[in-house]
Design an enzyme around this catalytic site. Structure first.
Site: not given
Ligand code: LLP
Length: 463
Positions: A278, A321, A323, A360, A391
């Site tokens: 996150g 992580p 993103r 997004r 479209c």
């Molecule tokens: N761990 C779990 C249990 C998760 O559900 C997620 C993301 C992550 C790790 C990784 O999170 P990150 O570090 O990538 O933020 N589609 C959305 C984001 C959805 C995230 C879902 N879970 C976007 O484009 O912002």
């Protein structure tokens, strides 16, 4: 994710209409290293390069739209996370951000683990040689078939998301004569400061088991009582694109409190906690993400402090992580088509992709930046909206940005920081063909996910 509305100053309001932008940057030709992948720069002719390769040549060879992924940057970020957390912790890359077999091999080589959340991600991981014990399996509604495959493969952990799943996994593991290592995903009741759709620690949503009302403690009781399960720890993921560490702090504190309750009730000290992913990245020059080292330091301090005060041994920490590793490493290259000035409003710059390669902006109101990359320009900044070719009027790639006023059909523009959740959430809307992902490293470019073709579309359409 909340879009920071930066009202343009009075001088600007005279010149540009209402919008969510700051004044144009001093020099539109500068590619801010904050938002661009590490090896991106401009060459003597003024075009942008990545890994030493010019975007004009890349566009000729691979077409547009296309995602270009800086492998050097990806690997460097993996190493930065692994080093920041050290040997006493585990970094799981969240495959949902972007997964391919090449990525799996890079992760394996760089010593990272992998979080998967579907059978498709699991088979991608296994087929590229990620050892099963380095895989964590997630999901709020894993099918029995998915659970069976994960247990049979020998994944290192399954993260349990509901009371029903505790029984389901225990039963399947037992029927296969195995004892599955599991964590329980809890919702800690934190309101993460991010878009509602990607916040996951408040109680009124589908993930996890609430700490509140003793539900998580009950889940631990049940998991400990079942022979098919080896409960190794507690998992919490509070949301995505978060900059503020306060939410992680509360989460860690509440998870450690649960560990203390478990110790008091069962005489068991669970050896691991996972604090999820996150961590936010810079999509525009205004975002200020933290470095992995700072994040690791902050999380380690919180957990150590809380464990000391509860008289617990410090558990092994893991993080997930997605993103923060892949997001900054890629950009999407588009060719400009129609340029449509709307008097007194803004200029609409249409590119040859759109919401099918980056949903997004439409879905989360996400902010991106954009630059002219096939050349430099001394023309004045012009307020633009970069839109796709679908479209739908919500087909917006970059809502408010500045491009040089001489932007014209045939120019190449690029949107940085599209490594995460763009290709992985891409669609075939309007029968668009999903773009390729091209990995670039040390002067070499290779396709790691090829462009879809009309034959691919027709192959699925069985008449
Ligand atoms: N761990 C779990 C249990 C998760 O559900 C997620 C993301 C992550 C790790 C990784 O999170 P990150 O570090 O990538 O933020 N589609 C959305 C984001 C959805 C995230 C879902 N879970 C976007 O484009 O912002």
């Amino acid at each position: 994710m909340s879009r920071s509305a930066h009202p343009a100053g009075p001088r600007h309001a005279d010149v540009f209409p209402e919008g969510h932008y700051t004044a144009p940057p001093a020099d539109l030709n500068v590619l801010d290293p904050k938002v661009w992948a590490r090896t991106v720069s401009r060459d003597d002719q003024g075009q942008a390069t990545v890994g030493g390769l010019g975007v004009t040549q890349l566009a000729e060879e691979f077409g547009t739209p296309a995602y270009f992924l800086d492998e050097t940057d990806f690997r460097a970020r993996c190493r930065a996370w692994a080093e920041a957390f050290g040997a006493d912790a585990d970094v799981f890359y969240a495959g949902k951000a972007f997964l391919s077999r090449a990525v799996v091999r890079w992760l394996t080589e760089e010593g990272l683990n992998l979080d998967v959340c579907s059978a498709g991600e699991l088979s991608t991981a296994l087929s590229a040689g990620m050892p099963a014990e380095r895989i964590a399996y997630h999901g709020n509604n894993k099918s029995e078939e998915e659970i069976r495959r994960a247990v049979e493969a020998g994944v290192g952990r399954i993260v349990l998301d509901s009371f029903q799943e505790i029984v389901r996994v225990a039963h399947i593991a037992q029927s296969l004569g195995k004892r599955q290592r599991v964590q329980i995903r809890v919702t800690v009741g934190v309101e993460a400061h991010t878009h509602e759709f990607i916040a996951t620690a408040h109680e009124d949503q589908k993930f996890g088991i609430a700490l509140a009302g003793g539900q998580a403690a009950e889940a631990v009781r049940r998991a400990l009582s079942l022979d098919g399960l080896e409960l190794i720890g507690i998992h919490s993921h509070i949301g995505s694109q978060i900059f503020d560490m306060a939410g992680f702090e509360v989460s860690a504190r509440r998870v450690v409190q649960l560990l203390a309750e478990v110790r008091d009730e069962h005489g068991v000290e669970l050896p691991e906690i996972d604090l999820g992913g996150g961590l936010g990245i810079a999509y525009t020059s205004e975002d200020d993400p933290r470095e992995p080292h700072d994040i690791a330091k902050a999380l380690n301090e919180i957990v150590t402090r809380e464990c000391e005060s509860a008289g617990l041994r410090t558990p092994r920490i893991s993080v997930e992580p997605g993103r923060a590793i892949v997001g900054p490493t890629a950009f999407t290259l588009y060719e400009v088509g129609t340029v449509k000035p709307l008097e007194g409003l803004r200029t609409y710059v249409s590119v040859d992709g759109g919401m099918s390669d980056n949903i997004r902006t439409a879905l989360y109101d996400a902010e991106y930046s954009v630059s002219l990359v096939s050349r430099t320009s001394d023309a004045a900044p012009m307020l633009v909206r970069v839109v796709g070719k679908h479209c739908e009027s919500g087909d917006i790639v970059v809502r408010d940005a500045f491009l040089p006023a001489d932007i014209a059909p045939g120019d190449l523009v690029a949107v940085p920081a599209t490594g995460a959740y763009c290709r992985s959430m891409a669609s075939n809307y309007n029968h668009a063909l999903r773009p390729p992902v091209v990995a670039v490293r040390d002067g070499e470019a290779r396709v790691i996910v090829r462009r879809e073709t009309e034959e691919d579309l027709l192959r699925l359409d069985v008449g």
